[in-house]
Scaffold this motif. Structure first.
Motif, mmCIF file in Angstrom:
data_model
loop_
_atom_site.group_PDB
_atom_site.id
_atom_site.type_symbol
_atom_site.label_atom_id
_atom_site.label_comp_id
_atom_site.label_asym_id
_atom_site.label_seq_id
_atom_site.Cartn_x
_atom_site.Cartn_y
_atom_site.Cartn_z
ATOM 1 N N LYS A 33 0.831 -1.200 0.000
ATOM 2 C CA LYS A 33 0.000 0.000 0.000
ATOM 3 C C LYS A 33 0.872 1.258 0.000
ATOM 4 C CE LYS A 33 -3.561 2.377 2.640
ATOM 5 N NZ LYS A 33 -4.312 2.435 3.880
ATOM 6 N N MET A 34 1.921 1.252 0.810
ATOM 7 C CA MET A 34 2.808 2.415 0.880
ATOM 8 C C MET A 34 3.519 2.641 -0.457
ATOM 9 S SD MET A 34 2.128 3.669 3.737
ATOM 10 C CE MET A 34 3.289 5.011 3.616
ATOM 11 N N LEU A 35 3.971 1.572 -1.096
ATOM 12 C CA LEU A 35 4.611 1.705 -2.408
ATOM 13 C C LEU A 35 3.655 2.368 -3.395
ATOM 14 C CD1 LEU A 35 6.443 -1.710 -2.778
ATOM 15 C CD2 LEU A 35 7.516 0.541 -2.908
ATOM 16 N N LYS A 36 2.428 1.882 -3.420
ATOM 17 C CA LYS A 36 1.450 2.408 -4.374
ATOM 18 C C LYS A 36 1.060 3.844 -4.057
ATOM 19 C CE LYS A 36 -0.274 -2.154 -5.454
ATOM 20 N NZ LYS A 36 -1.282 -3.159 -5.144
ATOM 21 N N GLU A 37 0.922 4.169 -2.766
ATOM 22 C CA GLU A 37 0.550 5.535 -2.385
ATOM 23 C C GLU A 37 1.670 6.534 -2.636
ATOM 24 O OE1 GLU A 37 -0.754 5.683 1.686
ATOM 25 O OE2 GLU A 37 -2.597 4.594 1.263
ATOM 26 N N LYS A 38 2.900 6.131 -2.368
ATOM 27 C CA LYS A 38 4.023 7.067 -2.435
ATOM 28 C C LYS A 38 4.707 7.124 -3.795
ATOM 29 C CE LYS A 38 3.415 8.194 1.806
ATOM 30 N NZ LYS A 38 2.793 9.457 2.140
ATOM 31 N N ILE A 39 4.592 6.043 -4.582
ATOM 32 C CA ILE A 39 5.261 6.026 -5.887
ATOM 33 C C ILE A 39 4.251 5.953 -7.027
ATOM 34 C CG2 ILE A 39 6.873 4.799 -7.382
ATOM 35 C CD1 ILE A 39 8.388 3.974 -4.898
ATOM 36 N N GLY A 40 3.298 5.041 -6.927
ATOM 37 C CA GLY A 40 2.303 4.904 -7.990
ATOM 38 C C GLY A 40 2.041 3.447 -8.304
ATOM 39 N N ASP A 41 1.597 3.206 -9.530
ATOM 40 C CA ASP A 41 1.277 1.841 -9.925
ATOM 41 C C ASP A 41 2.548 1.029 -10.209
ATOM 42 O OD1 ASP A 41 2.158 2.675 -12.413
ATOM 43 O OD2 ASP A 41 0.164 2.744 -13.303
ATOM 44 N N THR A 42 2.355 -0.194 -10.641
ATOM 45 C CA THR A 42 3.485 -1.108 -10.874
ATOM 46 C C THR A 42 4.491 -0.531 -11.862
ATOM 47 O OG1 THR A 42 2.020 -2.970 -10.423
ATOM 48 C CG2 THR A 42 4.092 -3.467 -11.522
ATOM 49 N N VAL A 43 4.015 0.103 -12.902
ATOM 50 C CA VAL A 43 4.912 0.698 -13.907
ATOM 51 C C VAL A 43 5.762 1.797 -13.269
ATOM 52 C CG1 VAL A 43 4.979 2.021 -16.061
ATOM 53 C CG2 VAL A 43 3.393 0.101 -15.825
ATOM 54 N N ASP A 44 5.147 2.623 -12.436
ATOM 55 C CA ASP A 44 5.879 3.694 -11.753
ATOM 56 C C ASP A 44 6.908 3.125 -10.772
ATOM 57 O OD1 ASP A 44 4.415 5.671 -13.065
ATOM 58 O OD2 ASP A 44 2.907 5.760 -11.475
ATOM 59 N N ILE A 45 6.530 2.056 -10.077
ATOM 60 C CA ILE A 45 7.453 1.427 -9.130
ATOM 61 C C ILE A 45 8.657 0.859 -9.880
ATOM 62 C CG2 ILE A 45 7.748 -0.467 -7.478
ATOM 63 C CD1 ILE A 45 4.721 0.010 -6.756
ATOM 64 N N LEU A 46 8.401 0.187 -10.994
ATOM 65 C CA LEU A 46 9.514 -0.355 -11.788
ATOM 66 C C LEU A 46 10.402 0.759 -12.336
ATOM 67 C CD1 LEU A 46 7.717 -3.253 -13.683
ATOM 68 C CD2 LEU A 46 9.377 -3.434 -11.818
ATOM 69 N N ALA A 47 9.812 1.876 -12.734
ATOM 70 C CA ALA A 47 10.600 3.019 -13.215
ATOM 71 C C ALA A 47 11.473 3.568 -12.091
ATOM 72 C CB ALA A 47 9.676 4.104 -13.759
ATOM 73 N N TYR A 48 10.932 3.644 -10.875
ATOM 74 C CA TYR A 48 11.690 4.119 -9.713
ATOM 75 C C TYR A 48 12.872 3.183 -9.448
ATOM 76 C CZ TYR A 48 12.633 5.742 -4.938
ATOM 77 O OH TYR A 48 13.233 6.242 -3.804
ATOM 78 N N VAL A 49 12.599 1.874 -9.494
ATOM 79 C CA VAL A 49 13.654 0.873 -9.267
ATOM 80 C C VAL A 49 14.759 1.037 -10.302
ATOM 81 C CG1 VAL A 49 14.140 -1.615 -9.416
ATOM 82 C CG2 VAL A 49 12.184 -0.785 -8.074
ATOM 83 N N LYS A 50 14.378 1.194 -11.561
ATOM 84 C CA LYS A 50 15.368 1.353 -12.626
ATOM 85 C C LYS A 50 16.142 2.668 -12.477
ATOM 86 C CE LYS A 50 15.923 1.014 -17.570
ATOM 87 N NZ LYS A 50 15.313 0.699 -18.846
ATOM 88 N N LYS A 51 15.424 3.753 -12.194
ATOM 89 C CA LYS A 51 16.049 5.074 -12.076
ATOM 90 C C LYS A 51 17.104 5.090 -10.970
ATOM 91 C CE LYS A 51 15.013 9.848 -10.842
ATOM 92 N NZ LYS A 51 13.980 10.797 -10.462
ATOM 93 N N HIS A 52 16.812 4.404 -9.864
ATOM 94 C CA HIS A 52 17.716 4.405 -8.712
ATOM 95 C C HIS A 52 18.622 3.178 -8.679
ATOM 96 C CE1 HIS A 52 15.954 8.010 -7.013
ATOM 97 N NE2 HIS A 52 14.774 7.527 -7.361
ATOM 98 N N ASN A 53 18.589 2.400 -9.756
ATOM 99 C CA ASN A 53 19.466 1.227 -9.907
ATOM 100 C C ASN A 53 19.358 0.276 -8.708
ATOM 101 O OD1 ASN A 53 21.242 -0.281 -11.451
ATOM 102 N ND2 ASN A 53 23.040 0.587 -10.436
ATOM 103 N N LEU A 54 18.131 0.021 -8.292
ATOM 104 C CA LEU A 54 17.915 -0.894 -7.157
ATOM 105 C C LEU A 54 17.982 -2.336 -7.655
ATOM 106 C CD1 LEU A 54 14.925 0.851 -5.367
ATOM 107 C CD2 LEU A 54 17.355 1.128 -4.945
#
Length: 57
Positions: A33-54
């Motif tokens: 829930k926190m991931l979705k509220e603070k970052i967005g949907d699955t596509v946004d979460i994956l973009a965040y992961v890629k952007k920050h090289n997680l």
């Protein structure tokens, strides 16, 4: 992606909690829930992961 993204360490923690099977389902759901509220949907979460090289284990 939402404005004012959360710190990378916090996102890593949430992802780890969501992916750990032997953790209480309530904890996993809250992390999701926190991931979705603070970052967005699955596509946004994956973009965040890629952007920050997680690394997702």
């Amino acid at each position: 992606m939402k404005i004012g993204s959360p710190p990378v360490a916090l996102v890593e923690t949430w992802i780890q909690l969501v992916r750990t099977e032997n953790i209480d389902m309530e904890v996993r759901n809250r992390a999701s829930k926190m991931l979705k509220e603070k970052i967005g949907d699955t596509v946004d979460i994956l973009a965040y992961v890629k952007k920050h090289n997680l690394k997702i284990k």
